[in-house]
Design a protein around this motif. Sequence first.
Motif, PDB file in Angstrom:
ATOM      1  N   MET A 180       0.768  -1.254   0.014  1.00  9.02           N
ATOM      2  CA  MET A 180      -0.017   0.032   0.051  1.00  9.02           C
ATOM      3  C   MET A 180       0.678   1.056  -0.012  1.00  9.02           C
ATOM      4  N   ALA A 181       2.076   1.142   0.920  1.00  8.68           N
ATOM      5  CA  ALA A 181       2.889   2.320   0.845  1.00  8.68           C
ATOM      6  C   ALA A 181       3.400   2.485  -0.653  1.00  8.68           C
ATOM      7  N   ALA A 182       3.803   1.508  -1.166  1.00 11.75           N
ATOM      8  CA  ALA A 182       4.415   1.634  -2.595  1.00 11.75           C
ATOM      9  C   ALA A 182       3.249   2.228  -3.548  1.00 11.75           C
ATOM     10  N   ILE A 183       2.219   1.885  -3.511  1.00 12.22           N
ATOM     11  CA  ILE A 183       0.960   2.371  -4.247  1.00 12.22           C
ATOM     12  C   ILE A 183       1.011   3.933  -3.954  1.00 12.22           C
ATOM     13  N   ALA A 184       0.900   4.446  -2.854  1.00 17.41           N
ATOM     14  CA  ALA A 184       0.860   5.662  -2.372  1.00 17.41           C
ATOM     15  C   ALA A 184       2.049   6.478  -2.963  1.00 17.41           C
ATOM     16  N   HIS A 185       3.223   5.819  -2.867  1.00 17.78           N
ATOM     17  CA  HIS A 185       4.309   6.642  -3.483  1.00 17.78           C
ATOM     18  C   HIS A 185       4.455   6.733  -4.751  1.00 17.78           C
ATOM     19  N   ALA A 186       4.020   5.846  -5.396  1.00 15.16           N
ATOM     20  CA  ALA A 186       3.736   6.053  -7.045  1.00 15.16           C
ATOM     21  C   ALA A 186       2.805   7.025  -7.282  1.00 15.16           C
ATOM     22  N   LEU A 187       1.539   6.972  -6.575  1.00 16.21           N
ATOM     23  CA  LEU A 187       0.801   7.825  -6.927  1.00 16.21           C
ATOM     24  C   LEU A 187       1.182   9.514  -6.571  1.00 16.21           C
ATOM     25  N   SER A 188       1.827   9.579  -5.592  1.00 17.95           N
ATOM     26  CA  SER A 188       2.338  10.799  -5.074  1.00 17.95           C
ATOM     27  C   SER A 188       3.476  11.451  -6.176  1.00 17.95           C
ATOM     28  N   ARG A 189       4.220  10.395  -6.688  1.00 21.81           N
ATOM     29  CA  ARG A 189       5.078  10.852  -7.936  1.00 21.81           C
ATOM     30  C   ARG A 189       4.303  11.095  -9.149  1.00 21.81           C
ATOM     31  N   GLU A 225       4.686  21.170  -6.818  1.00 25.09           N
ATOM     32  CA  GLU A 225       3.501  21.433  -5.918  1.00 25.09           C
ATOM     33  C   GLU A 225       2.902  20.332  -5.561  1.00 25.09           C
ATOM     34  N   PHE A 226       2.350  19.917  -4.410  1.00 23.97           N
ATOM     35  CA  PHE A 226       1.848  18.885  -3.773  1.00 23.97           C
ATOM     36  C   PHE A 226       0.344  19.006  -3.829  1.00 23.97           C
ATOM     37  N   ASP A 227      -0.296  18.413  -4.524  1.00 26.92           N
ATOM     38  CA  ASP A 227      -1.852  18.521  -4.787  1.00 26.92           C
ATOM     39  C   ASP A 227      -2.637  17.461  -3.801  1.00 26.92           C
ATOM     40  N   ALA A 228      -2.891  17.686  -2.559  1.00 24.11           N
ATOM     41  CA  ALA A 228      -3.175  16.716  -1.526  1.00 24.11           C
ATOM     42  C   ALA A 228      -4.402  16.322  -1.919  1.00 24.11           C
ATOM     43  N   LEU A 229      -5.367  17.223  -2.247  1.00 25.41           N
ATOM     44  CA  LEU A 229      -6.973  16.913  -2.387  1.00 25.41           C
ATOM     45  C   LEU A 229      -6.817  15.729  -3.552  1.00 25.41           C
ATOM     46  N   LYS A 230      -6.107  16.058  -4.635  1.00 24.42           N
ATOM     47  CA  LYS A 230      -6.323  14.861  -5.905  1.00 24.42           C
ATOM     48  C   LYS A 230      -5.796  13.744  -5.407  1.00 24.42           C
ATOM     49  N   GLN A 231      -4.801  13.762  -4.608  1.00 22.62           N
ATOM     50  CA  GLN A 231      -4.294  12.326  -3.968  1.00 22.62           C
ATOM     51  C   GLN A 231      -5.075  11.759  -3.090  1.00 22.62           C
ATOM     52  N   ILE A 232      -5.876  12.479  -2.250  1.00 20.33           N
ATOM     53  CA  ILE A 232      -6.522  11.668  -1.303  1.00 20.33           C
ATOM     54  C   ILE A 232      -7.742  11.177  -1.922  1.00 20.33           C
ATOM     55  N   ALA A 233      -8.510  11.836  -2.925  1.00 19.73           N
ATOM     56  CA  ALA A 233      -9.550  11.398  -3.773  1.00 19.73           C
ATOM     57  C   ALA A 233      -9.172  10.157  -4.614  1.00 19.73           C
ATOM     58  N   LEU A 234      -7.981  10.030  -5.115  1.00 23.61           N
ATOM     59  CA  LEU A 234      -7.338   8.988  -5.867  1.00 23.61           C
ATOM     60  C   LEU A 234      -7.182   7.868  -4.902  1.00 23.61           C
TER      61      LEU A 234
END
Length: 50
Positions: free
Chosen positions: A1-10, A17-26
């Motif tokens: 799960m951490a690897a998926i979150a890291h891949a999505l954040s990249r 710029e870190f778009d946190a809302l888009k990442q949370i939605a994904l």
Amino acid sequence: MAAIAHALSRAFQSAGEFDALKQIALLCGAGLLVTLLCLTYGLDLSPGFF
């Protein structure tokens, strides 16, 4: 799960710029998909089911 979150954040970082809302939605969408897959595990989802 951490690897998926890291891949999505990249994948969704735009010019540093870190778009946190888009990442949370994904991540919520991915969690809902996994939940749906877990709920339907073992069910016969052939056309006759519907």
